[in-house]
Design a protein around this motif. Structure first.
Motif, PDB file in Angstrom:
ATOM      1  N   THR A  10       8.578  40.185  39.683  1.00  0.00           N
ATOM      2  CA  THR A  10       9.954  39.770  39.406  1.00  0.00           C
ATOM      3  C   THR A  10       9.895  38.530  38.528  1.00  0.00           C
ATOM      4  O   THR A  10       8.810  38.018  38.231  1.00  0.00           O
ATOM      5  N   THR A 117      15.673  44.939  42.835  1.00  0.00           N
ATOM      6  CA  THR A 117      15.223  43.971  41.838  1.00  0.00           C
ATOM      7  C   THR A 117      15.541  44.490  40.437  1.00  0.00           C
ATOM      8  O   THR A 117      15.800  45.684  40.247  1.00  0.00           O
ATOM      9  N   ASP A 118      15.492  43.609  39.475  1.00  0.00           N
ATOM     10  CA  ASP A 118      15.860  43.938  38.098  1.00  0.00           C
ATOM     11  C   ASP A 118      14.746  44.734  37.416  1.00  0.00           C
ATOM     12  O   ASP A 118      13.598  44.294  37.367  1.00  0.00           O
ATOM     13  N   ARG A 120      15.312  45.799  34.215  1.00  0.00           N
ATOM     14  CA  ARG A 120      15.691  45.704  32.801  1.00  0.00           C
ATOM     15  C   ARG A 120      16.259  47.040  32.321  1.00  0.00           C
ATOM     16  O   ARG A 120      16.433  47.958  33.102  1.00  0.00           O
ATOM     17  N   ARG A 122      19.138  47.863  31.885  1.00  0.00           N
ATOM     18  CA  ARG A 122      20.323  48.162  32.695  1.00  0.00           C
ATOM     19  C   ARG A 122      19.997  49.063  33.875  1.00  0.00           C
ATOM     20  O   ARG A 122      20.808  49.904  34.282  1.00  0.00           O
ATOM     21  N   VAL A 124      17.715  49.205  37.892  1.00  0.00           N
ATOM     22  CA  VAL A 124      17.164  48.425  38.995  1.00  0.00           C
ATOM     23  C   VAL A 124      16.057  49.215  39.685  1.00  0.00           C
ATOM     24  O   VAL A 124      16.038  50.444  39.664  1.00  0.00           O
ATOM     25  N   SER A 163      18.529  41.412  42.678  1.00  0.00           N
ATOM     26  CA  SER A 163      19.661  42.196  42.162  1.00  0.00           C
ATOM     27  C   SER A 163      20.488  42.806  43.290  1.00  0.00           C
ATOM     28  O   SER A 163      21.193  43.794  43.097  1.00  0.00           O
TER      29      SER A 163
END
Length: 221
Positions: A10, A117-118, A120, A122, A124, A163
């Motif tokens: 992360t 969590t992200d 990227r 758009r 998760v 996220s």
């Protein structure tokens, strides 16, 4: 047993020392730096700073635990390569654990939980857990809306992770994995002296970088 814990899956660059006993997982020191683009530059300084904070030397470490994702390709491999190199240099075992599992262990919500969590683009990364922290589904990489659509089926009542807010559920934590959470996931294997499985990163999708294709032939008239 003194365990070094690392995670770079992360934006949080996590390093810490944890004391593992027969019945407890005790934090000795932790250094967490938020920087999504400087994992390689900041991880080892964080490791050394955590050692200094704990009053310990790297040579005293008995094992290494590293998060294996899911996470973006470049950041994730920094932590895993560093963990493998330290394990080799110190002659100690290196155990890989799921980053989302470690966040779930940190929260210990006692209720059905999704960890998010992200990823990227758009999207998760997410996984679902029961009230005891046992993995039920995942990890997956999807659009946030696709995860929200599945929440009734999953039965989750709370969310954790950087996220977590994307779910609309009650947020228990927005932090990445802590050294204690990482070691807690590997605790049974560490206490048993089990042979670590090979480190396998959880990318969940292909990296952006690909080998160049064959050069086009140039013909002459």
């Amino acid at each position: 047993m003194l365990v070094l814990a690392i995670d770079t899956a992360t934006p949080a660059i996590t390093a810490g020392l944890v004391e593992l006993t027969a019945d407890a997982v005790r934090p000795r020191a932790a250094r967490v730096t938020e920087n999504a683009r400087r994992h390689a530059e900041l991880l080892m300084p964080g490791v050394l700073a955590a050692c200094a904070d704990a009053g310990a030397k790297l040579a005293e470490v008995d094992a290494v635990v590293t998060g294996v994702g899911p996470g973006p390709f470049t950041g994730l491999r920094v932590g895993m390569v560093t963990a493998a190199a330290l394990g080799d240099a110190l002659g100690v075992p290196v155990h890989g654990v799921g980053t989302l599992d470690a966040i779930a262990a940190d929260v210990a919500a006692g209720e059905p939980l999704v960890v998010v969590t992200d990823a990227r683009r758009r999207e998760v990364y997410w996984a679902a857990y029961d009230g005891a922290g046992t993995l039920l589904d995942g990890p997956h990489v999807t659009a946030p809306a696709a995860l929200v659509d599945r929440l009734p089926e999953l039965g989750a009542t709370a969310a954790a992770g950087p996220s977590a807010a994307a779910t609309g559920l009650a947020v228990r934590s927005t932090a990445g994995p802590s050294p204690v959470g990482l070691v807690a996931v590997a605790a049974a294997a560490l206490r048993a002296g089990a042979e670590p499985a090979p480190l396998e990163p959880l990318y969940l999708r292909r990296p952006d970088a690909v080998p160049p294709g064959q050069a086009k032939k140039v013909t002459t008239p």
